[in-house]
Design an enzyme around this catalytic site. Structure first.
Site, PDB file in Angstrom:
ATOM      1  N   HIS A 354       1.032  -1.194   0.055  1.00 28.65           N
ATOM      2  CA  HIS A 354      -0.085  -0.286   0.059  1.00 28.65           C
ATOM      3  C   HIS A 354       0.758   1.521   0.190  1.00 28.65           C
ATOM      4  O   HIS A 354       0.283   2.284  -0.511  1.00 28.65           O
ATOM      5  CB  HIS A 354      -1.182  -0.351   1.127  1.00 28.65           C
ATOM      6  CG  HIS A 354      -1.968   1.139   1.041  1.00 28.65           C
ATOM      7  ND1 HIS A 354      -2.557   2.415   1.721  1.00 28.65           N
ATOM      8  CD2 HIS A 354      -3.493   0.616   0.135  1.00 28.65           C
ATOM      9  CE1 HIS A 354      -3.511   2.474   1.848  1.00 28.65           C
ATOM     10  NE2 HIS A 354      -3.460   2.403   0.550  1.00 28.65           N
ATOM     11  N   CYS A 355       2.638   1.302   0.475  1.00 28.07           N
ATOM     12  CA  CYS A 355       2.733   2.113   1.264  1.00 28.07           C
ATOM     13  C   CYS A 355       3.666   2.254  -0.408  1.00 28.07           C
ATOM     14  O   CYS A 355       3.441   4.059  -0.595  1.00 28.07           O
ATOM     15  CB  CYS A 355       3.832   2.067   2.091  1.00 28.07           C
ATOM     16  SG  CYS A 355       2.943   1.206   3.209  1.00 28.07           S
ATOM     17  N   ILE A 356       3.330   1.636  -1.002  1.00 24.16           N
ATOM     18  CA  ILE A 356       4.286   2.384  -3.363  1.00 24.16           C
ATOM     19  C   ILE A 356       3.948   2.750  -3.662  1.00 24.16           C
ATOM     20  O   ILE A 356       3.964   2.794  -5.106  1.00 24.16           O
ATOM     21  CB  ILE A 356       5.467   0.877  -3.480  1.00 24.16           C
ATOM     22  CG1 ILE A 356       5.006  -0.763  -3.761  1.00 24.16           C
ATOM     23  CG2 ILE A 356       6.295   0.584  -1.767  1.00 24.16           C
ATOM     24  CD1 ILE A 356       5.420  -1.129  -3.570  1.00 24.16           C
TER      25      ILE A 356
END
Ligand code: KQY
Length: 363
Positions: A354-356
């Protein structure tokens, strides 16, 4: 053309949609810095290729990449992934990238201030000037107008249901290293104006040992309006237990912007994931970035998955809990194909799938 708009999304009738709503595509940034990614970022690049490839089964993916990595990224990524040059300090598109808002006919960008998860008070690297202009560059590439929001904020620190509810953590948003001049009410007022939010769900803490100061996207997310998934452990001796238990109680006690009680689904975390000697040795030591010490526990969570059109891309850790997590998420998301992608190399950099990634909604 991409204009800066001197108004707010709320005044103009724009809102941030939920991630589960239809996307025009996904944005990512290519990893390369050797003081965060081991072995010159080669293993991480392969993991990013696997994520981009998995998402591109479902929707268009664009990879932003520095000038020096353009040829390498173009060669490693499948042809259907668009590669564009975007200078950056690291590869966390969720956090330094744009937050899109929509009004039914068009999309616009909210461009937050970015300070590398804490600036000079415990931020994760310096400088972060290139990351801070990524959102504006995406807006330019897409010919989308943008709002400059006067708030330090990372995309991974918020989740919305698209119907006026925003979920976040105090550990992050009220941290003195983000917006020391603003209190909770002032932060809520800005989020209300820039994302069209009516109700705030404040969890206290994120995942144990999360270097982002407790981003919500690693601990809890909306599956759809009224339904959330929460990272969990049954092990009462694990430091994660109390954190998840407290969040469970908060979630049970509140209602969302539409007055609904939330349906809460627990997703058991993997067993503790620790950095190995070899992994630690592969990261270049540089003053001012976080050391990656052997034995350190990483903030591994299945909740850091990404919803795309018809799909859900879920991190796996070669752990006994992978299969039950994938099955539980598939049951919660029957309209989507759940795809597991090995994510240890992304986790070693401090975040996950999700962070990337950052969704660009369909207007
Ligand atoms: O959103 C995230 N979890 C990003 C983490 C950034 C880590 C930088 N080393």
């Amino acid at each position: 053309m991409s204009y800066r708009i001197q108004s707010t999304p709320r005044k103009d009738g724009f809102r941030m949609p939920g991630e589960f709503e239809p996307h025009a595509g996904t944005w990512m940034l290519w990893p390369e810095r050797p003081d965060n990614w081991r072995n010159g970022a080669k293993p991480a690049q392969k993991a990013f290729v696997a994520v981009a490839t998995a998402i591109s089964q479902f929707e268009a993916v664009t990879m932003g990449v520095s000038q020096s990595q353009f040829n390498n990224a173009r060669q490693m990524l499948p042809g259907e992934v668009r590669v564009v040059e975007i200078a950056n300090n690291d590869s966390w598109m969720r956090d330094c990238g744009p937050t899109f808002v929509v009004n039914g006919t068009s999309a616009r960008v909210v461009d937050w201030d970015f300070n590398a998860w804490g600036g000079l008070l415990g931020g994760l690297y310096f400088p972060w000037d290139l990351d801070d202009v990524v959102a504006r560059k995406v807006a330019e590439v897409e010919r989308v107008d943008s709002y400059k929001a006067p708030l330090v904020l990372e995309g991974g620190s918020i989740h919305v249901d698209g119907e006026g509810t925003l979920m976040t953590t105090r550990e992050c948003l009220l941290n003195e290293n983000r917006n020391p001049d603003k209190n909770q009410k002032e932060i809520e007022d800005l989020l209300a104006d820039y994302l069209n939010i009516k109700k705030f769900i404040w969890l206290n803490h994120g995942v144990y040992n999360d270097e982002t100061n407790g981003h919500v996207d690693n601990i809890c997310c909306f599956i759809r309006p009224g339904v959330v998934a929460l990272t969990w452990t049954d092990d009462k001796s694990d430091p994660q237990y109390e954190i998840s238990q407290e969040n469970y109680e908060i979630l049970q006690s509140i209602t969302d912007a539409r007055g609904r009680k939330l349906e809460i689904h627990k997703i058991h975390q993997p067993n503790p994931v620790l950095i190995t000697e070899e992994e630690s040795r592969g990261v270049d030591a540089v003053d001012g970035t976080l050391p990656r010490e052997a034995g350190d526990r990483m903030a591994a969570s299945y909740i850091n998955f990404y919803l795309c059109n018809g799909g859900a891309i879920v991190p796996t850790f070669d752990d006994e809990h992978d299969k039950p997590a994938l099955q539980a998420l598939q049951a919660l998301l029957p309209e989507r194909k759940v795809v597991g992608v090995p994510a240890r190399e992304i986790l070693l950099g401090g975040g996950n799938i999700h962070c990337i990634t950052q969704q660009q909604p369909k207007p």
